[in-house]
Scaffold this motif. Sequence first.
Motif, mmCIF file in Angstrom:
data_model
loop_
_atom_site.group_PDB
_atom_site.id
_atom_site.type_symbol
_atom_site.label_atom_id
_atom_site.label_comp_id
_atom_site.label_asym_id
_atom_site.label_seq_id
_atom_site.Cartn_x
_atom_site.Cartn_y
_atom_site.Cartn_z
ATOM 1 N N PRO A 171 10.091 1.703 2.972
ATOM 2 C CA PRO A 171 9.155 0.650 3.369
ATOM 3 C C PRO A 171 9.351 0.275 4.834
ATOM 4 N N PRO A 172 8.277 -0.140 5.465
ATOM 5 C CA PRO A 172 8.323 -0.386 6.909
ATOM 6 C C PRO A 172 9.078 -1.648 7.296
ATOM 7 N N ARG A 173 9.698 -1.572 8.461
ATOM 8 C CA ARG A 173 10.301 -2.769 9.062
ATOM 9 C C ARG A 173 9.278 -3.431 9.978
ATOM 10 N N SER A 174 8.567 -2.609 10.725
ATOM 11 C CA SER A 174 7.509 -3.092 11.623
ATOM 12 C C SER A 174 6.288 -2.215 11.403
ATOM 13 N N VAL A 175 5.115 -2.813 11.490
ATOM 14 C CA VAL A 175 3.878 -2.082 11.233
ATOM 15 C C VAL A 175 2.901 -2.301 12.376
ATOM 16 N N LEU A 176 2.317 -1.220 12.835
ATOM 17 C CA LEU A 176 1.246 -1.269 13.822
ATOM 18 C C LEU A 176 -0.044 -0.954 13.078
ATOM 19 N N VAL B 209 -5.786 1.618 9.710
ATOM 20 C CA VAL B 209 -4.663 2.504 9.416
ATOM 21 C C VAL B 209 -3.396 1.788 9.841
ATOM 22 N N ARG B 210 -2.413 1.774 8.966
ATOM 23 C CA ARG B 210 -1.120 1.168 9.281
ATOM 24 C C ARG B 210 -0.145 2.278 9.615
ATOM 25 N N ILE B 211 0.618 2.111 10.707
ATOM 26 C CA ILE B 211 1.575 3.111 11.166
ATOM 27 C C ILE B 211 2.951 2.464 11.210
ATOM 28 N N ALA B 212 3.958 3.148 10.666
ATOM 29 C CA ALA B 212 5.325 2.626 10.665
ATOM 30 C C ALA B 212 6.310 3.772 10.857
ATOM 31 N N HIS C 130 0.860 -1.171 0.000
ATOM 32 C CA HIS C 130 0.000 0.000 0.000
ATOM 33 C C HIS C 130 0.898 1.222 0.000
ATOM 34 N N PRO C 131 0.477 2.310 -0.634
ATOM 35 C CA PRO C 131 1.319 3.506 -0.636
ATOM 36 C C PRO C 131 1.449 4.084 0.779
ATOM 37 N N TRP C 132 2.657 4.474 1.141
ATOM 38 C CA TRP C 132 2.927 5.060 2.444
ATOM 39 C C TRP C 132 3.041 6.564 2.297
#
Length: 63
Positions: free
Chosen positions: A38-43, A31-34, A4-6
């Motif tokens: 690109p993310p290493r970990s996503v909440l 909602v994804r938060i990083a 997904h676009p960040w």
Amino acid sequence: MPTHPWRKSSYCQEGEACVHISTDPGSPALVRIADAAPPRSVLTVGAKAFGGLLDMLKSSGGR
């Protein structure tokens, strides 16, 4: 896993040390938060909870 676009926070300092968020048009309630893109970990949180977090940060001046 689909990508997904960040989007980078508008309050980001120079470099990549800032918050990135992403939403999925197929699941707009999430909602994804990083901390990097690109993310290493996503909440992943609900959109209502994320909105509450933003409201709290705005009212406290981000402290």
